[in-house]
Design a protein around this motif. Structure first.
Motif, mmCIF file in Angstrom:
data_model
loop_
_atom_site.group_PDB
_atom_site.id
_atom_site.type_symbol
_atom_site.label_atom_id
_atom_site.label_comp_id
_atom_site.label_asym_id
_atom_site.label_seq_id
_atom_site.Cartn_x
_atom_site.Cartn_y
_atom_site.Cartn_z
ATOM 1 N N GLN A 34 -3.869 6.025 2.291
ATOM 2 C CA GLN A 34 -5.298 5.744 2.501
ATOM 3 C C GLN A 34 -5.553 5.130 3.882
ATOM 4 O O GLN A 34 -6.608 4.557 4.131
ATOM 5 C CB GLN A 34 -5.850 4.845 1.399
ATOM 6 C CG GLN A 34 -5.328 3.427 1.373
ATOM 7 C CD GLN A 34 -6.146 2.515 0.467
ATOM 8 O OE1 GLN A 34 -7.239 2.872 0.010
ATOM 9 N NE2 GLN A 34 -5.632 1.328 0.189
ATOM 10 N N ARG B 57 -9.423 4.426 -1.760
ATOM 11 C CA ARG B 57 -10.560 4.891 -0.962
ATOM 12 C C ARG B 57 -11.174 6.163 -1.547
ATOM 13 O O ARG B 57 -12.396 6.313 -1.573
ATOM 14 C CB ARG B 57 -10.133 5.110 0.486
ATOM 15 C CG ARG B 57 -9.821 3.825 1.215
ATOM 16 C CD ARG B 57 -9.433 4.064 2.672
ATOM 17 N NE ARG B 57 -9.063 2.787 3.279
ATOM 18 C CZ ARG B 57 -9.925 1.909 3.753
ATOM 19 N NH1 ARG B 57 -11.227 2.185 3.718
ATOM 20 N NH2 ARG B 57 -9.524 0.767 4.272
ATOM 21 N N GLU B 58 -10.356 7.065 -2.017
ATOM 22 C CA GLU B 58 -10.895 8.272 -2.663
ATOM 23 C C GLU B 58 -11.734 7.893 -3.878
ATOM 24 O O GLU B 58 -12.825 8.434 -4.093
ATOM 25 C CB GLU B 58 -9.747 9.191 -3.095
ATOM 26 C CG GLU B 58 -9.060 9.927 -1.972
ATOM 27 C CD GLU B 58 -7.876 10.733 -2.465
ATOM 28 O OE1 GLU B 58 -7.854 11.952 -2.211
ATOM 29 O OE2 GLU B 58 -6.976 10.150 -3.099
ATOM 30 N N ILE C 144 -11.008 8.038 4.710
ATOM 31 C CA ILE C 144 -9.765 7.410 5.141
ATOM 32 C C ILE C 144 -9.871 7.115 6.637
ATOM 33 O O ILE C 144 -10.125 8.018 7.440
ATOM 34 C CB ILE C 144 -8.562 8.321 4.847
ATOM 35 C CG1 ILE C 144 -8.371 8.438 3.334
ATOM 36 C CG2 ILE C 144 -7.288 7.773 5.511
ATOM 37 C CD1 ILE C 144 -7.297 9.398 2.907
ATOM 38 N N THR D 243 -5.910 7.726 -4.316
ATOM 39 C CA THR D 243 -5.993 6.512 -3.501
ATOM 40 C C THR D 243 -7.251 5.719 -3.863
ATOM 41 O O THR D 243 -8.215 6.260 -4.409
ATOM 42 C CB THR D 243 -6.029 6.829 -2.002
ATOM 43 O OG1 THR D 243 -7.282 7.441 -1.664
ATOM 44 C CG2 THR D 243 -4.876 7.748 -1.602
ATOM 45 N N SER E 138 -21.180 2.530 3.506
ATOM 46 C CA SER E 138 -19.720 2.413 3.462
ATOM 47 C C SER E 138 -19.269 1.035 2.997
ATOM 48 O O SER E 138 -18.072 0.765 2.915
ATOM 49 C CB SER E 138 -19.125 2.695 4.849
ATOM 50 O OG SER E 138 -19.451 1.650 5.760
ATOM 51 N N ALA F 257 -5.839 -3.336 -1.969
ATOM 52 C CA ALA F 257 -6.944 -3.985 -1.260
ATOM 53 C C ALA F 257 -6.562 -5.425 -0.956
ATOM 54 O O ALA F 257 -5.813 -6.059 -1.711
ATOM 55 C CB ALA F 257 -8.216 -3.951 -2.100
ATOM 56 N N GLU G 295 -15.385 -3.992 3.294
ATOM 57 C CA GLU G 295 -15.740 -2.686 2.725
ATOM 58 C C GLU G 295 -16.223 -2.834 1.284
ATOM 59 O O GLU G 295 -16.872 -1.940 0.752
ATOM 60 C CB GLU G 295 -14.537 -1.755 2.795
ATOM 61 C CG GLU G 295 -14.131 -1.459 4.239
ATOM 62 C CD GLU G 295 -12.786 -0.785 4.346
ATOM 63 O OE1 GLU G 295 -12.750 0.414 4.698
ATOM 64 O OE2 GLU G 295 -11.755 -1.458 4.103
ATOM 65 N N LEU H 220 -14.848 6.519 -0.236
ATOM 66 C CA LEU H 220 -14.791 6.089 1.158
ATOM 67 C C LEU H 220 -13.869 6.997 1.970
ATOM 68 O O LEU H 220 -12.817 7.421 1.467
ATOM 69 C CB LEU H 220 -14.284 4.646 1.263
ATOM 70 C CG LEU H 220 -15.174 3.569 0.648
ATOM 71 C CD1 LEU H 220 -14.466 2.220 0.705
ATOM 72 C CD2 LEU H 220 -16.512 3.512 1.363
ATOM 73 N N LEU I 137 -7.855 -1.471 1.654
ATOM 74 C CA LEU I 137 -9.286 -1.757 1.605
ATOM 75 C C LEU I 137 -9.510 -3.244 1.857
ATOM 76 O O LEU I 137 -8.679 -4.083 1.494
ATOM 77 C CB LEU I 137 -9.825 -1.395 0.220
ATOM 78 C CG LEU I 137 -11.341 -1.515 0.027
ATOM 79 C CD1 LEU I 137 -12.017 -0.256 0.542
ATOM 80 C CD2 LEU I 137 -11.682 -1.765 -1.437
ATOM 81 N N ASP J 2 0.828 -1.206 0.000
ATOM 82 C CA ASP J 2 0.000 0.000 0.000
ATOM 83 C C ASP J 2 0.864 1.258 0.000
ATOM 84 O O ASP J 2 0.525 2.252 -0.657
ATOM 85 C CB ASP J 2 -0.936 -0.010 1.211
ATOM 86 C CG ASP J 2 -2.221 0.755 0.958
ATOM 87 O OD1 ASP J 2 -2.632 0.877 -0.212
ATOM 88 O OD2 ASP J 2 -2.824 1.236 1.932
#
Length: 450
Positions: A213, A430-431, A437, A428, A268, A126, A236, A435, A217, A118
């Motif tokens: 992030q 998540r962005e 961080i 990222t 989420s 993820a 998630e 979602l 994930l 990551d």
């Protein structure tokens, strides 16, 4: 909607006959093969590509590997985390995930591998969490038998506590990096875990600070009752299998309620059913593509892969002989078994029922959206707005052409309707999934409150 590409680090896609397709490229032992796919997906603004994995070849059918090797039925299993990194070096925004087992690995090792990836991919990674399936995997890791289904999930729950504990060792602002004062980090913001549980003991502190992030994930694909409970607690992004819209709607509503019951925001957690997309410039062109894809299937594909996931040699049973209650109870993947029982309408299905109902080894295993870009988009929009899902996991019928067709023909139609992003939202994963961080301080506050 969220679109996820479903990948395998092997000689075929998850469709075993895909390597036989006339248009499939067979340089799957090279980084260029996977990097071509990665660039195609990023050109299409696909949010995530992830690798499924097994820790053994599917050699339970007939008690040996001969049929599987001869037919190329997922006859290669490379380490997907290494391939993930080669794809990450060729892209900058595509999310990339891979599978690691909570049954045959240790939590600290998994935590470190994924935290490091990551960081190296700047917050785009993820983890697809699995509990593994069969005795072949157990034997490769020196175990005589495969752990029982619910016991695997009990172990997995504690595994997650340890991994998340390590990932939250370093608070988000723990690093100081002040050369003048010589202060590298604030030790009051780096914590020991000191976990001691039924399955694991792990001390810490963790050796890898947090990524852009926060932490990777979490993906999960539990379909049994116990698997769904696990997913509702931790996941998630949830990968599911539904063959019709009504089943998808019912599961979607029920699962989101389970997420809420765990004290989590249902918005989420994204639910994404697997599907095969076959799209052509005309309806006739799409149907011709479908016929070419279906022609790649062989009967052995289904029998090899069903034996693998149920941990039972389907070559030892008569094709129309019902399974006994004891045999059904021994099957490793409960969700798969329950789906066949439900849709066959039989308490004791036969080998034929498992082959025909599951569609294993063929495109019938997942929902098929086939037609022009407009008609495929109509079908996907119906599922998305029902709602029966938050997006889709796109399984490939051949490589890399299936993804090239999606990006060239389908994505522009989805974008025109406002159903899919025209640009990535950030850098990222998540962005790009919308979602937040996660923050380490929030994690520690929740732990203290518990």
């Amino acid at each position: 909607m969220t679109l996820v590409a479903f990948l395998q680090a092997q000689n075929c896609s998850n469709l075993p006959g895909s390597w036989r397709h006339p248009s499939t490229q067979l340089d799957f032992f090279t980084p260029e093969y996977y990097q071509r796919i990665a660039r195609t997906l990023e050109d299409g603004k696909i949010q995530l590509a992830f690798f499924d994995d097994r820790l053994a070849l599917p050699d339970l059918y007939t008690g040996n590997h001969h049929e599987m090797i001869a037919g190329g039925v997922r006859a290669v299993k490379m380490d997907p985390s290494t391939i993930l990194m080669t794809m990450g070096m060729a892209t900058s925004k595509l999310g990339l995930g891979t599978t690691y087992s909570t049954t045959y690995f240790e939590p600290f090792h998994v935590a470190r591998v994924f935290a490091t990836m990551d960081l190296m991919l700047k917050g785009r990674v993820a983890w697809n969490i699995v509990t593994s399936l069969n005795s072949a995997e157990a034997l490769n890791f020196g175990h005589g038998t495969h752990m029982e289904h619910d016991s695997r999930y009990d172990r997995a729950d504690e595994f997650m506590e340890v991994v998340l504990g390590h990932w939250n060792t370093w608070e988000d602002d723990a690093l100081v990096l002040d050369k003048e004062s010589g202060r590298f980090a604030d030790p009051t913001k780096v914590h020991r875990l000191d976990h001691a549980g039924a399955n694991f003991r792990s001390r810490g502190p963790f050796s890898v600070p947090r990524s852009q992030q926060g932490h990777p994930l979490l993906i999960q694909a539990g379909q049994s009752g116990r698997g769904q409970a696990f997913a509702a607690r931790w996941a998630e992004l949830v990968f599911v299998i539904h063959h019709n819209l009504e089943a998808g709607k019912q599961h979607y509503k029920r699962f989101k309620a389970m997420v809420a019951a765990n004290g989590r925001d249902p918005n989420s957690v994204a639910v994404a059913p697997a599907c095969y997309v076959i799209v052509g410039e005309s309806e006739d062109a799409a149907q011709a593509k479908r016929a070419a894809i279906e022609a790649t299937a062989r009967p052995v594909d289904a029998l090899v892969l069903i034996s693998e996931v149920l941990n039972y040699d389907f070559g030892s049973k008569g094709y129309d002989e019902p399974f006994t209650d004891e045999e059904l109870a021994s099957f490793s993947w409960h969700g798969f078994r329950e789906r066949v029982v439900q849709f066959s309408g039989k308490k004791n299905p036969t080998v034929r029922d498992f082959v025909e109902v599951s569609g294993r080894g063929t495109i019938k295993e997942h929902k098929v959206f086939c037609g022009t870009a407009k008609s495929v988009a109509d079908q996907m929009e119906e599922w998305f707005t029902a709602p029966a899902c938050d997006g889709f996991v796109l399984a490939a019928t051949h490589m890399p052409g299936a993804y090239e067709d999606v990006v060239r023909l389908l994505v522009p139609e989805l974008q025109r309707r406002g159903l899919f992003q025209k640009e990535y939202r950030g850098t990222t994963l998540r962005e790009n999934l919308g979602l937040p961080i996660p923050r380490a301080v929030d994690y520690h506050a929740r732990r203290t409150a518990e």
